[in-house]
Design an enzyme around this catalytic site. Structure first.
Site, mmCIF file in Angstrom:
data_model
loop_
_atom_site.group_PDB
_atom_site.id
_atom_site.type_symbol
_atom_site.label_atom_id
_atom_site.label_comp_id
_atom_site.label_asym_id
_atom_site.label_seq_id
_atom_site.Cartn_x
_atom_site.Cartn_y
_atom_site.Cartn_z
ATOM 1 N N TYR A 18 -8.387 7.207 -2.269
ATOM 2 C CA TYR A 18 -7.897 8.507 -1.794
ATOM 3 C C TYR A 18 -8.628 9.672 -2.457
ATOM 4 O O TYR A 18 -8.007 10.662 -2.832
ATOM 5 C CB TYR A 18 -6.394 8.663 -2.069
ATOM 6 C CG TYR A 18 -5.546 7.501 -1.660
ATOM 7 C CD1 TYR A 18 -5.374 7.178 -0.317
ATOM 8 C CD2 TYR A 18 -4.900 6.715 -2.611
ATOM 9 C CE1 TYR A 18 -4.592 6.109 0.071
ATOM 10 C CE2 TYR A 18 -4.099 5.638 -2.225
ATOM 11 C CZ TYR A 18 -3.946 5.339 -0.890
ATOM 12 O OH TYR A 18 -3.173 4.286 -0.512
ATOM 13 N N TYR A 145 5.621 4.726 4.817
ATOM 14 C CA TYR A 145 4.317 4.244 4.348
ATOM 15 C C TYR A 145 4.367 2.721 4.255
ATOM 16 O O TYR A 145 5.265 2.172 3.605
ATOM 17 C CB TYR A 145 3.955 4.832 2.974
ATOM 18 C CG TYR A 145 2.652 4.270 2.463
ATOM 19 C CD1 TYR A 145 1.436 4.717 2.970
ATOM 20 C CD2 TYR A 145 2.640 3.238 1.528
ATOM 21 C CE1 TYR A 145 0.244 4.159 2.552
ATOM 22 C CE2 TYR A 145 1.448 2.684 1.095
ATOM 23 C CZ TYR A 145 0.256 3.143 1.609
ATOM 24 O OH TYR A 145 -0.928 2.579 1.198
ATOM 25 N N ASP A 234 10.577 -3.260 4.516
ATOM 26 C CA ASP A 234 9.450 -3.227 3.594
ATOM 27 C C ASP A 234 9.992 -2.740 2.248
ATOM 28 O O ASP A 234 10.228 -1.552 2.060
ATOM 29 C CB ASP A 234 8.373 -2.289 4.150
ATOM 30 C CG ASP A 234 7.168 -2.167 3.224
ATOM 31 O OD1 ASP A 234 7.222 -2.704 2.092
ATOM 32 O OD2 ASP A 234 6.176 -1.525 3.624
ATOM 33 N N LYS A 264 4.071 -5.006 -5.246
ATOM 34 C CA LYS A 264 4.200 -4.049 -6.340
ATOM 35 C C LYS A 264 4.819 -4.664 -7.614
ATOM 36 O O LYS A 264 4.097 -5.285 -8.365
ATOM 37 C CB LYS A 264 4.983 -2.814 -5.883
ATOM 38 C CG LYS A 264 4.247 -1.990 -4.797
ATOM 39 C CD LYS A 264 3.487 -0.820 -5.368
ATOM 40 C CE LYS A 264 2.500 -0.180 -4.420
ATOM 41 N NZ LYS A 264 3.020 0.401 -3.214
HETATM 42 C C1 LIG Z 1 2.347 0.288 -1.808
HETATM 43 C C2 LIG Z 1 3.060 -0.033 -0.576
HETATM 44 C C3 LIG Z 1 2.471 -0.816 0.441
HETATM 45 C C4 LIG Z 1 1.027 -1.282 0.361
HETATM 46 O O1 LIG Z 1 0.806 -2.119 -0.716
HETATM 47 P P1 LIG Z 1 -0.708 -2.345 -1.239
HETATM 48 O O2 LIG Z 1 -0.555 -3.390 -2.281
HETATM 49 O O3 LIG Z 1 -1.158 -1.036 -1.776
HETATM 50 O O4 LIG Z 1 -1.500 -2.796 -0.075
HETATM 51 C C5 LIG Z 1 3.208 -1.115 1.571
HETATM 52 N N1 LIG Z 1 4.478 -0.685 1.689
HETATM 53 C C6 LIG Z 1 5.089 0.044 0.748
HETATM 54 C C7 LIG Z 1 6.498 0.464 0.947
HETATM 55 C C8 LIG Z 1 4.393 0.414 -0.417
HETATM 56 O O5 LIG Z 1 4.990 1.160 -1.356
#
Ligand SMILES: *Cc1c(COP(=O)(O)O)cnc(C)c1O
Length: 414
Positions: A18, A145, A234, A264
């Protein structure tokens, strides 16, 4: 500041995330990390206010994760999951299935959050194809996101996902506001085309740190059931105790999705790993005498043994140490301290939930200036959009949390 030789030599070659490389300054050289502190090459120490994109739930170099990964490195660092099995992946899948509600029992491993979401999307489309129905679109939400790959960009907020710039490359989805009316309208109009609805439950993270309530998720669940669409949570941002009430947002909300994605904090911020976890209903649609109905996906490093060992150690820590209590204590302190900035000109909102504190500005004037000021104050934070936020390690001691919050308030006022 002294610039280490590896930074001077590598700066031209490392393409940063970014980042407009034309104007990118030197990045901060970190030589070690411990607890909630980052140590810089010149000896300075920063309190990490975002836990490396909220991965380092137990702080850096927790001894239990360290020794577990070391042991794994010396016995079996990696072996392909295609045809071979190893204990760490199988134990981890069994534990995740036991921790997640209902029959979220079928774990598909990958190595990043974006890929976990891609797999969830592919799973949802094939779930329908395997039953002779063609549903290829998704419903998702503004402020959301879900990752940076082409398919996941399509379900991000249209600005965040750069839908305009990538028109024709990123597939067209239905992205609406996260309100009961918009959900109903979209599903009534397009329900028959929609394979699944994707949402970050309770808090939309990297798209703007917006909150919604369990009622909204119950509404989504009911609407999905009415129209047959699968519901994907997600939890890559909210999962693993970030919100303080439960290990997962689906538990806190009392709403069970059909598929959940995790990453994460899964390995406590040590190694890349993600999981796409499906309920029986989804998994069963892939069971067939027809080989073409199998889920055709298989990342090379899926279920990496080092990463799974780290994740198992991280789950041990969630069991053995009072992480949720710590998250709630951090939350209470953030709520109290950040309140001081409410009403300051230029501050649109202050909100906290669990170990997440957000100051929303009416307009971000200069995020580079902010970042530099935070560093001067000994805190590592990375504002984005109109948002200044903190997601510290859940183990951060309360003196450091107070320091982070007070610096956020002081610098915002400046
Ligand atoms: C960070 C994130 C992603 C993407 O994960 P990456 O490991 O960066 O590809 C997808 N969804 C959510 C909610 C996120 O916080």
């Amino acid at each position: 500041m002294t610039t280490p030789d590896w930074l001077a030599a590598g700066q031209r070659h490392v393409w940063l995330p970014y980042t407009q490389m034309k104007t990118a300054g030197a990045q901060l050289p970190v030589v070690s990390a411990s607890g909630s502190r980052l140590k810089l090459a010149d000896g300075r120490e920063l309190v990490d206010g975002i836990a490396s994109w909220w991965t380092a739930a137990h702080g850096y170099r927790h001894p239990h994760i360290e020794t577990t990964v070391e042991r794994q490195l010396k016995t079996l660092p990696h072996v392909m999951l295609g045809g071979l099995a190893h204990e760490q992946a199988y134990r981890l899948a069994t534990r995740l299935a036991a921790l997640l509600p209902a029959d979220l029992d079928h774990v598909f491993f990958s190595e990043s959050g974006s890929v976990a979401v891609e797999i969830a999307m592919k799973m949802a489309v094939q779930y329908w194809l395997n039953q002779g129905e063609r549903r290829t679109r998704f419903l998702s939400f503004t402020g959301g996101y879900h990752g940076d790959t082409l398919a996941t960009m399509s379900v991000c907020d249209p600005d965040e996902g750069m839908h305009g710039m990538f028109r024709g490359v990123v597939p067209d989805q239905f992205v609406v506001d996260l309100t009961p009316d918009s959900v109903d309208a979209a599903l009534e109009k397009h329900g028959a085309e929609i394979a699944a609805v994707l949402v970050e439950p309770l808090v939309q993270g990297a798209g703007g740190m917006r909150f919604h309530d369990a009622e909204m998720l119950r509404h989504l669940r009911a609407a999905c059931d009415r129209h047959g669409a699968l519901l994907i949570f997600d939890e890559i941002f909210v999962g693993f105790g970030r919100l303080g009430e439960a290990l997962f947002a689906c538990e806190e909300a009392g709403v069970t999705p059909d598929i959940i994605t995790l990453s994460k904090a899964l390995t406590g911020g040590t190694l890349p790993l993600s999981a796409t976890i499906a309920r029986d209903r989804v998994f069963d649609a892939f069971l067939s005498d027809d080989p073409a109905k199998a889920l055709m996906h298989g990342p090379t490093y899926m279920g990496n043994a080092l990463a799974c060992a780290a994740a198992n150690a991280s789950l041990d820590l969630f069991e053995q140490e009072p992480r949720l209590d710590q998250a709630r204590a951090i939350g209470a302190l953030l709520a109290e301290r950040l309140e001081a900035v409410r009403g300051t000109p230029g501050v649109a909102d202050v909100r906290t939930k669990g170990a997440l504190g957000v100051i929303e500005l009416t307009r971000m004037r200069d995020s580079d200036w902010l970042k530099a000021r935070f560093i001067e104050e000994g805190i590592w934070l990375r504002p984005f959009g109109n948002i200044i936020y903190t997601t510290p390690p859940l183990t951060t001691d309360l003196d450091d949390v107070a320091r982070i919050a007070d610096v956020m308030v002081r610098v915002t006022r400046e």
